[in-house]
Motif scaffolding. Structure first.
Motif, PDB file in Angstrom:
ATOM      1  N   TYR A  20       0.847  -1.195   0.000  1.00 15.48           N
ATOM      2  CA  TYR A  20       0.000   0.000   0.000  1.00 15.48           C
ATOM      3  C   TYR A  20       0.880   1.241   0.000  1.00 15.48           C
ATOM      4  O   TYR A  20       2.004   1.235   0.502  1.00 15.48           O
ATOM      5  CB  TYR A  20      -0.901   0.016   1.241  1.00 15.48           C
ATOM      6  CG  TYR A  20      -1.993  -1.029   1.230  1.00 15.48           C
ATOM      7  CD1 TYR A  20      -3.108  -0.899   0.410  1.00 15.48           C
ATOM      8  CD2 TYR A  20      -1.903  -2.153   2.053  1.00 15.48           C
ATOM      9  CE1 TYR A  20      -4.113  -1.848   0.407  1.00 15.48           C
ATOM     10  CE2 TYR A  20      -2.902  -3.118   2.059  1.00 15.48           C
ATOM     11  CZ  TYR A  20      -4.006  -2.966   1.234  1.00 15.48           C
ATOM     12  OH  TYR A  20      -4.995  -3.917   1.223  1.00 15.48           O
ATOM     13  N   VAL A  27      -5.415   6.070  -0.683  1.00 17.79           N
ATOM     14  CA  VAL A  27      -4.663   4.820  -0.564  1.00 17.79           C
ATOM     15  C   VAL A  27      -4.684   4.062  -1.883  1.00 17.79           C
ATOM     16  O   VAL A  27      -5.744   3.841  -2.479  1.00 17.79           O
ATOM     17  CB  VAL A  27      -5.250   3.932   0.558  1.00 17.79           C
ATOM     18  CG1 VAL A  27      -4.571   2.556   0.559  1.00 17.79           C
ATOM     19  CG2 VAL A  27      -5.078   4.602   1.910  1.00 17.79           C
ATOM     20  N   TYR A  29      -2.776   0.585  -3.981  1.00 17.30           N
ATOM     21  CA  TYR A  29      -2.091  -0.702  -3.778  1.00 17.30           C
ATOM     22  C   TYR A  29      -1.325  -1.049  -5.039  1.00 17.30           C
ATOM     23  O   TYR A  29      -1.902  -1.116  -6.134  1.00 17.30           O
ATOM     24  CB  TYR A  29      -3.099  -1.809  -3.469  1.00 17.30           C
ATOM     25  CG  TYR A  29      -2.477  -3.167  -3.185  1.00 17.30           C
ATOM     26  CD1 TYR A  29      -1.880  -3.429  -1.962  1.00 17.30           C
ATOM     27  CD2 TYR A  29      -2.492  -4.171  -4.156  1.00 17.30           C
ATOM     28  CE1 TYR A  29      -1.316  -4.669  -1.693  1.00 17.30           C
ATOM     29  CE2 TYR A  29      -1.927  -5.414  -3.900  1.00 17.30           C
ATOM     30  CZ  TYR A  29      -1.331  -5.656  -2.664  1.00 17.30           C
ATOM     31  OH  TYR A  29      -0.766  -6.885  -2.405  1.00 17.30           O
ATOM     32  N   THR A  44     -11.075   2.115   7.791  1.00 15.45           N
ATOM     33  CA  THR A  44     -10.085   1.193   7.232  1.00 15.45           C
ATOM     34  C   THR A  44      -8.952   1.956   6.564  1.00 15.45           C
ATOM     35  O   THR A  44      -7.777   1.593   6.699  1.00 15.45           O
ATOM     36  CB  THR A  44     -10.744   0.245   6.210  1.00 15.45           C
ATOM     37  OG1 THR A  44     -11.822  -0.455   6.827  1.00 15.45           O
ATOM     38  CG2 THR A  44      -9.735  -0.760   5.666  1.00 15.45           C
ATOM     39  N   ARG A  47      -6.663   3.196   9.226  1.00 13.37           N
ATOM     40  CA  ARG A  47      -5.847   2.095   9.750  1.00 13.37           C
ATOM     41  C   ARG A  47      -4.649   1.855   8.821  1.00 13.37           C
ATOM     42  O   ARG A  47      -3.503   1.739   9.259  1.00 13.37           O
ATOM     43  CB  ARG A  47      -6.666   0.801   9.832  1.00 13.37           C
ATOM     44  CG  ARG A  47      -7.662   0.709  10.946  1.00 13.37           C
ATOM     45  CD  ARG A  47      -8.440  -0.597  10.843  1.00 13.37           C
ATOM     46  NE  ARG A  47      -9.576  -0.617  11.751  1.00 13.37           N
ATOM     47  CZ  ARG A  47      -9.513  -1.013  13.026  1.00 13.37           C
ATOM     48  NH1 ARG A  47      -8.373  -1.442  13.518  1.00 13.37           N
ATOM     49  NH2 ARG A  47     -10.588  -1.002  13.791  1.00 13.37           N
ATOM     50  N   ILE A  48      -4.966   1.769   7.530  1.00  8.24           N
ATOM     51  CA  ILE A  48      -3.917   1.482   6.546  1.00  8.24           C
ATOM     52  C   ILE A  48      -2.874   2.591   6.526  1.00  8.24           C
ATOM     53  O   ILE A  48      -1.662   2.326   6.495  1.00  8.24           O
ATOM     54  CB  ILE A  48      -4.540   1.285   5.146  1.00  8.24           C
ATOM     55  CG1 ILE A  48      -5.345  -0.016   5.122  1.00  8.24           C
ATOM     56  CG2 ILE A  48      -3.463   1.276   4.070  1.00  8.24           C
ATOM     57  CD1 ILE A  48      -6.106  -0.248   3.829  1.00  8.24           C
ATOM     58  N   ASN A 100      -7.114  -5.605  11.999  1.00 11.99           N
ATOM     59  CA  ASN A 100      -5.956  -5.022  11.316  1.00 11.99           C
ATOM     60  C   ASN A 100      -5.358  -5.989  10.287  1.00 11.99           C
ATOM     61  O   ASN A 100      -4.818  -5.555   9.276  1.00 11.99           O
ATOM     62  CB  ASN A 100      -4.899  -4.612  12.348  1.00 11.99           C
ATOM     63  CG  ASN A 100      -5.355  -3.423  13.163  1.00 11.99           C
ATOM     64  OD1 ASN A 100      -5.984  -2.500  12.649  1.00 11.99           O
ATOM     65  ND2 ASN A 100      -5.074  -3.437  14.465  1.00 11.99           N
ATOM     66  N   ALA A 103      -7.355  -5.587   7.209  1.00 14.21           N
ATOM     67  CA  ALA A 103      -7.094  -4.302   6.553  1.00 14.21           C
ATOM     68  C   ALA A 103      -5.752  -4.280   5.828  1.00 14.21           C
ATOM     69  O   ALA A 103      -5.631  -3.660   4.764  1.00 14.21           O
ATOM     70  CB  ALA A 103      -7.134  -3.177   7.590  1.00 14.21           C
ATOM     71  N   PHE A 104      -4.742  -4.989   6.364  1.00 12.48           N
ATOM     72  CA  PHE A 104      -3.370  -4.771   5.864  1.00 12.48           C
ATOM     73  C   PHE A 104      -2.641  -6.040   5.440  1.00 12.48           C
ATOM     74  O   PHE A 104      -1.493  -5.977   4.987  1.00 12.48           O
ATOM     75  CB  PHE A 104      -2.561  -4.066   6.965  1.00 12.48           C
ATOM     76  CG  PHE A 104      -1.419  -3.221   6.461  1.00 12.48           C
ATOM     77  CD1 PHE A 104      -1.654  -2.058   5.741  1.00 12.48           C
ATOM     78  CD2 PHE A 104      -0.103  -3.583   6.708  1.00 12.48           C
ATOM     79  CE1 PHE A 104      -0.598  -1.267   5.282  1.00 12.48           C
ATOM     80  CE2 PHE A 104       0.956  -2.793   6.261  1.00 12.48           C
ATOM     81  CZ  PHE A 104       0.702  -1.629   5.546  1.00 12.48           C
ATOM     82  N   ASP A 107      -0.550  -6.393   2.242  1.00 11.48           N
ATOM     83  CA  ASP A 107       0.738  -5.704   2.123  1.00 11.48           C
ATOM     84  C   ASP A 107       1.867  -6.684   2.412  1.00 11.48           C
ATOM     85  O   ASP A 107       1.827  -7.435   3.390  1.00 11.48           O
ATOM     86  CB  ASP A 107       0.801  -4.525   3.107  1.00 11.48           C
ATOM     87  CG  ASP A 107       1.991  -3.626   2.837  1.00 11.48           C
ATOM     88  OD1 ASP A 107       3.127  -4.035   3.186  1.00 11.48           O
ATOM     89  OD2 ASP A 107       1.803  -2.528   2.311  1.00 11.48           O
ATOM     90  N   TYR A 110       3.254  -6.878   6.015  1.00  7.85           N
ATOM     91  CA  TYR A 110       2.357  -7.027   7.174  1.00  7.85           C
ATOM     92  C   TYR A 110       2.967  -7.891   8.266  1.00  7.85           C
ATOM     93  O   TYR A 110       2.919  -7.544   9.446  1.00  7.85           O
ATOM     94  CB  TYR A 110       1.005  -7.600   6.749  1.00  7.85           C
ATOM     95  CG  TYR A 110       0.109  -7.897   7.934  1.00  7.85           C
ATOM     96  CD1 TYR A 110      -0.388  -6.864   8.730  1.00  7.85           C
ATOM     97  CD2 TYR A 110      -0.198  -9.211   8.296  1.00  7.85           C
ATOM     98  CE1 TYR A 110      -1.183  -7.131   9.837  1.00  7.85           C
ATOM     99  CE2 TYR A 110      -0.993  -9.478   9.400  1.00  7.85           C
ATOM    100  CZ  TYR A 110      -1.480  -8.440  10.168  1.00  7.85           C
ATOM    101  OH  TYR A 110      -2.249  -8.705  11.270  1.00  7.85           O
TER     102      TYR A 110
END
Length: 264
Positions: A20, A27, A29, A44, A47-48, A100, A103-104, A107, A110
Protein backbone atom coordinates in the motif's frame (compact mmCIF):
# COMPACT_ATOMS: atom_id res chain seq x y z
CA UNK A 1 -19.24 2.78 -12.98
CA UNK A 2 -15.69 4.10 -12.75
CA UNK A 3 -13.32 3.35 -15.60
CA UNK A 4 -10.20 1.36 -14.66
CA UNK A 5 -8.00 4.11 -16.05
CA UNK A 6 -9.39 6.46 -13.40
CA UNK A 7 -8.70 4.04 -10.56
CA UNK A 8 -5.16 3.06 -11.46
CA UNK A 9 -1.88 4.87 -12.09
CA UNK A 10 1.58 3.73 -13.21
CA UNK A 11 3.53 2.17 -10.35
CA UNK A 12 6.00 4.31 -8.43
CA UNK A 13 9.37 2.44 -8.53
CA UNK A 14 10.05 3.47 -4.92
CA UNK A 15 6.96 1.57 -3.74
CA UNK A 16 7.51 -2.14 -3.12
CA UNK A 17 5.42 -4.51 -5.16
CA UNK A 18 2.25 -5.76 -3.43
CA UNK A 19 2.29 -2.85 -0.97
CA UNK A 20 0.00 0.00 0.00
CA UNK A 21 1.01 3.61 -0.53
CA UNK A 22 -0.53 7.05 -0.25
CA UNK A 23 -0.97 9.38 -3.24
CA UNK A 24 -2.75 12.71 -2.74
CA UNK A 25 -4.12 11.48 0.60
CA UNK A 26 -5.71 8.44 -1.10
CA UNK A 27 -4.66 4.82 -0.56
CA UNK A 28 -3.33 2.88 -3.52
CA UNK A 29 -2.09 -0.70 -3.78
CA UNK A 30 0.80 -1.55 -6.06
CA UNK A 31 0.48 -4.73 -8.09
CA UNK A 32 3.29 -5.13 -10.61
CA UNK A 33 3.33 -2.18 -13.03
CA UNK A 34 0.15 -0.45 -11.77
CA UNK A 35 -1.10 1.05 -8.52
CA UNK A 36 -4.83 0.69 -7.88
CA UNK A 37 -7.01 3.09 -5.91
CA UNK A 38 -8.58 1.42 -2.87
CA UNK A 39 -12.24 2.29 -2.31
CA UNK A 40 -12.52 1.50 1.41
CA UNK A 41 -14.40 2.74 4.48
CA UNK A 42 -12.83 5.79 6.13
CA UNK A 43 -11.84 3.86 9.28
CA UNK A 44 -10.08 1.19 7.23
CA UNK A 45 -8.28 3.87 5.22
CA UNK A 46 -7.05 5.47 8.43
CA UNK A 47 -5.85 2.10 9.75
CA UNK A 48 -3.92 1.48 6.55
CA UNK A 49 -2.39 4.98 6.56
CA UNK A 50 -1.19 4.48 10.15
CA UNK A 51 0.32 1.08 9.33
CA UNK A 52 2.03 2.51 6.26
CA UNK A 53 3.73 5.08 8.52
CA UNK A 54 4.86 2.32 10.91
CA UNK A 55 6.03 0.15 8.01
CA UNK A 56 8.11 2.91 6.44
CA UNK A 57 9.65 3.78 9.80
CA UNK A 58 10.57 0.13 10.41
CA UNK A 59 12.13 -0.13 6.94
CA UNK A 60 14.15 3.05 7.53
CA UNK A 61 15.32 1.74 10.89
CA UNK A 62 16.45 -1.55 9.36
CA UNK A 63 18.35 0.25 6.57
CA UNK A 64 19.96 2.65 9.05
CA UNK A 65 21.26 -0.26 11.13
CA UNK A 66 22.57 -2.08 8.05
CA UNK A 67 24.38 1.13 7.04
CA UNK A 68 25.88 1.35 10.57
CA UNK A 69 24.09 4.57 11.49
CA UNK A 70 25.06 6.43 14.64
CA UNK A 71 23.49 5.65 18.01
CA UNK A 72 21.82 9.07 17.99
CA UNK A 73 20.25 8.53 14.54
CA UNK A 74 18.95 5.12 15.56
CA UNK A 75 17.60 6.47 18.85
CA UNK A 76 15.66 9.20 17.02
CA UNK A 77 14.06 6.68 14.66
CA UNK A 78 13.22 4.40 17.60
CA UNK A 79 11.50 7.30 19.36
CA UNK A 80 9.45 7.93 16.20
CA UNK A 81 8.60 4.24 15.88
CA UNK A 82 7.46 4.11 19.52
CA UNK A 83 5.29 7.19 19.01
CA UNK A 84 3.72 5.83 15.79
CA UNK A 85 3.06 2.45 17.37
CA UNK A 86 1.63 3.85 20.63
CA UNK A 87 -0.78 6.09 18.72
CA UNK A 88 -1.81 3.24 16.47
CA UNK A 89 -2.41 0.73 19.27
CA UNK A 90 -4.37 3.34 21.23
CA UNK A 91 -6.74 3.88 18.29
CA UNK A 92 -6.81 0.51 16.55
CA UNK A 93 -5.48 -2.15 18.95
CA UNK A 94 -2.85 -4.79 18.18
CA UNK A 95 -1.34 -5.03 14.71
CA UNK A 96 -1.93 -8.78 15.08
CA UNK A 97 -5.68 -8.32 15.61
CA UNK A 98 -8.16 -9.79 13.15
CA UNK A 99 -9.42 -6.36 12.10
CA UNK A 100 -5.96 -5.02 11.32
CA UNK A 101 -5.03 -8.26 9.57
CA UNK A 102 -8.04 -7.90 7.27
CA UNK A 103 -7.09 -4.30 6.55
CA UNK A 104 -3.37 -4.77 5.86
CA UNK A 105 -2.56 -8.46 5.27
CA UNK A 106 -2.32 -7.90 1.49
CA UNK A 107 0.74 -5.70 2.12
CA UNK A 108 4.00 -7.64 1.71
CA UNK A 109 5.31 -6.12 4.97
CA UNK A 110 2.36 -7.03 7.17
CA UNK A 111 4.08 -9.93 8.91
CA UNK A 112 7.16 -7.78 9.49
CA UNK A 113 4.88 -5.41 11.41
CA UNK A 114 3.35 -8.34 13.31
CA UNK A 115 6.83 -9.18 14.61
CA UNK A 116 6.92 -5.83 16.42
CA UNK A 117 4.55 -7.33 19.02
CA UNK A 118 5.67 -10.13 21.31
CA UNK A 119 2.58 -12.17 22.18
CA UNK A 120 1.97 -15.12 24.52
CA UNK A 121 0.36 -18.43 23.59
CA UNK A 122 -3.07 -16.82 24.02
CA UNK A 123 -2.24 -14.09 21.48
CA UNK A 124 -2.11 -11.52 24.28
CA UNK A 125 0.38 -8.65 24.18
CA UNK A 126 3.49 -9.21 26.33
CA UNK A 127 5.90 -6.48 25.22
CA UNK A 128 7.29 -4.57 22.27
CA UNK A 129 10.03 -6.19 20.19
CA UNK A 130 13.68 -5.29 20.77
CA UNK A 131 13.70 -3.11 17.65
CA UNK A 132 11.93 -0.38 19.62
CA UNK A 133 14.86 0.05 22.02
CA UNK A 134 17.97 -1.83 20.81
CA UNK A 135 20.15 -2.37 17.76
CA UNK A 136 18.92 -5.62 16.27
CA UNK A 137 21.08 -5.67 13.12
CA UNK A 138 24.83 -5.47 12.87
CA UNK A 139 26.34 -4.29 9.57
CA UNK A 140 28.43 -6.81 7.67
CA UNK A 141 32.12 -6.18 8.32
CA UNK A 142 34.77 -7.60 6.05
CA UNK A 143 37.43 -9.47 8.03
CA UNK A 144 40.89 -9.15 6.50
CA UNK A 145 42.90 -11.20 8.98
CA UNK A 146 42.67 -14.70 10.51
CA UNK A 147 44.84 -15.90 13.38
CA UNK A 148 45.04 -19.51 12.24
CA UNK A 149 44.22 -21.89 9.40
CA UNK A 150 40.98 -23.15 10.98
CA UNK A 151 39.60 -19.62 11.31
CA UNK A 152 40.65 -18.93 7.72
CA UNK A 153 38.74 -22.02 6.55
CA UNK A 154 35.62 -20.93 8.45
CA UNK A 155 35.83 -17.46 6.90
CA UNK A 156 36.39 -18.93 3.44
CA UNK A 157 33.24 -21.05 3.72
CA UNK A 158 31.28 -18.09 5.12
CA UNK A 159 32.47 -15.43 2.67
CA UNK A 160 33.26 -17.44 -0.47
CA UNK A 161 31.01 -20.51 0.01
CA UNK A 162 33.97 -22.77 -0.80
CA UNK A 163 37.54 -23.62 0.20
CA UNK A 164 39.37 -20.69 -1.41
CA UNK A 165 43.07 -21.32 -0.78
CA UNK A 166 44.16 -18.00 -2.29
CA UNK A 167 41.76 -16.09 -0.02
CA UNK A 168 42.95 -18.09 3.00
CA UNK A 169 46.57 -17.25 2.13
CA UNK A 170 45.66 -13.55 2.17
CA UNK A 171 43.98 -13.94 5.56
CA UNK A 172 46.84 -15.80 7.24
CA UNK A 173 49.94 -14.90 5.25
CA UNK A 174 50.72 -18.64 5.06
CA UNK A 175 51.75 -20.60 1.97
CA UNK A 176 49.43 -23.14 0.37
CA UNK A 177 51.40 -26.20 1.52
CA UNK A 178 51.36 -24.95 5.12
CA UNK A 179 47.60 -24.39 5.05
CA UNK A 180 46.97 -27.81 3.53
CA UNK A 181 49.18 -29.48 6.14
CA UNK A 182 47.51 -27.69 9.05
CA UNK A 183 44.04 -28.49 7.71
CA UNK A 184 44.75 -32.15 7.01
CA UNK A 185 41.56 -34.12 7.64
CA UNK A 186 39.42 -31.00 7.27
CA UNK A 187 39.93 -30.47 3.55
CA UNK A 188 40.72 -32.78 0.62
CA UNK A 189 41.90 -32.15 -2.91
CA UNK A 190 39.43 -33.46 -5.47
CA UNK A 191 41.44 -35.41 -8.08
CA UNK A 192 39.07 -34.46 -10.91
CA UNK A 193 38.69 -30.72 -10.34
CA UNK A 194 42.02 -30.34 -8.47
CA UNK A 195 40.18 -27.98 -6.13
CA UNK A 196 40.12 -28.33 -2.36
CA UNK A 197 36.76 -29.16 -0.73
CA UNK A 198 35.66 -29.68 2.86
CA UNK A 199 35.74 -33.13 4.43
CA UNK A 200 31.94 -33.09 4.77
CA UNK A 201 31.58 -32.61 1.03
CA UNK A 202 34.30 -35.02 -0.08
CA UNK A 203 33.49 -37.89 2.28
CA UNK A 204 29.82 -38.02 1.30
CA UNK A 205 27.78 -38.73 -1.82
CA UNK A 206 28.94 -41.48 -4.17
CA UNK A 207 31.82 -42.57 -1.93
CA UNK A 208 32.49 -45.79 -3.86
CA UNK A 209 33.04 -43.87 -7.08
CA UNK A 210 35.24 -41.32 -5.31
CA UNK A 211 37.31 -44.14 -3.78
CA UNK A 212 37.80 -45.75 -7.19
CA UNK A 213 38.94 -42.42 -8.66
CA UNK A 214 41.23 -41.69 -5.69
CA UNK A 215 42.90 -45.11 -5.96
CA UNK A 216 43.50 -44.58 -9.67
CA UNK A 217 45.10 -41.16 -9.13
CA UNK A 218 47.10 -42.37 -6.10
CA UNK A 219 48.93 -44.87 -8.32
CA UNK A 220 50.82 -41.99 -9.93
CA UNK A 221 50.53 -39.35 -7.21
CA UNK A 222 51.12 -40.22 -3.52
CA UNK A 223 49.33 -36.95 -2.59
CA UNK A 224 46.02 -38.77 -3.02
CA UNK A 225 46.86 -41.57 -0.57
CA UNK A 226 45.26 -39.37 2.10
CA UNK A 227 42.03 -39.35 0.09
CA UNK A 228 42.10 -43.15 -0.28
CA UNK A 229 42.68 -43.72 3.44
CA UNK A 230 39.88 -41.34 4.43
CA UNK A 231 37.38 -42.77 1.92
CA UNK A 232 38.16 -46.35 2.98
CA UNK A 233 37.18 -45.45 6.56
CA UNK A 234 33.74 -44.22 5.51
CA UNK A 235 31.23 -46.87 6.55
CA UNK A 236 28.95 -47.67 3.63
CA UNK A 237 26.00 -49.92 4.42
CA UNK A 238 25.14 -52.32 1.61
CA UNK A 239 21.42 -52.52 0.90
CA UNK A 240 19.75 -55.91 0.74
CA UNK A 241 17.60 -56.82 -2.25
CA UNK A 242 14.42 -56.24 -0.23
CA UNK A 243 15.50 -52.63 0.52
CA UNK A 244 15.82 -51.73 -3.15
CA UNK A 245 12.73 -50.78 -5.11
CA UNK A 246 12.85 -50.09 -8.84
CA UNK A 247 10.25 -48.49 -11.09
CA UNK A 248 10.02 -49.75 -14.63
CA UNK A 249 10.87 -46.91 -16.97
CA UNK A 250 13.50 -45.34 -14.67
CA UNK A 251 16.03 -43.64 -16.94
CA UNK A 252 19.01 -45.37 -15.32
CA UNK A 253 17.76 -48.91 -16.15
CA UNK A 254 19.07 -50.23 -19.50
CA UNK A 255 16.21 -51.17 -21.83
CA UNK A 256 17.84 -54.59 -22.30
CA UNK A 257 17.32 -55.28 -18.58
CA UNK A 258 13.65 -54.34 -18.88
CA UNK A 259 13.27 -56.68 -21.87
CA UNK A 260 14.90 -59.57 -19.96
CA UNK A 261 12.60 -58.92 -17.00
CA UNK A 262 9.50 -59.02 -19.21
CA UNK A 263 10.54 -62.30 -20.85
CA UNK A 264 11.40 -63.82 -17.45
Amino acid sequence: FIDDEETSIPADPSVRNFSYTIVDERVYYRENSQMYLQELPLTTVNRIKSMIAIRDCVRNLIELQIDDGSDEEIKQLQLRLNSLYDNFSKNYGLINSRTNERAFSEDSSYYLLCSLEILNENKQFVRKADMFSKRTIKPHKVISRADNSVDALILSISEKAKVDIEYMQQLTGKKEDVLVKELEGSIYKDPISEEYVTADEYLSGNVRQKLSIARRFAENNPEYETNVNALEKVKIKDLSASEISVRLGATWIPTTDVEEFMFE
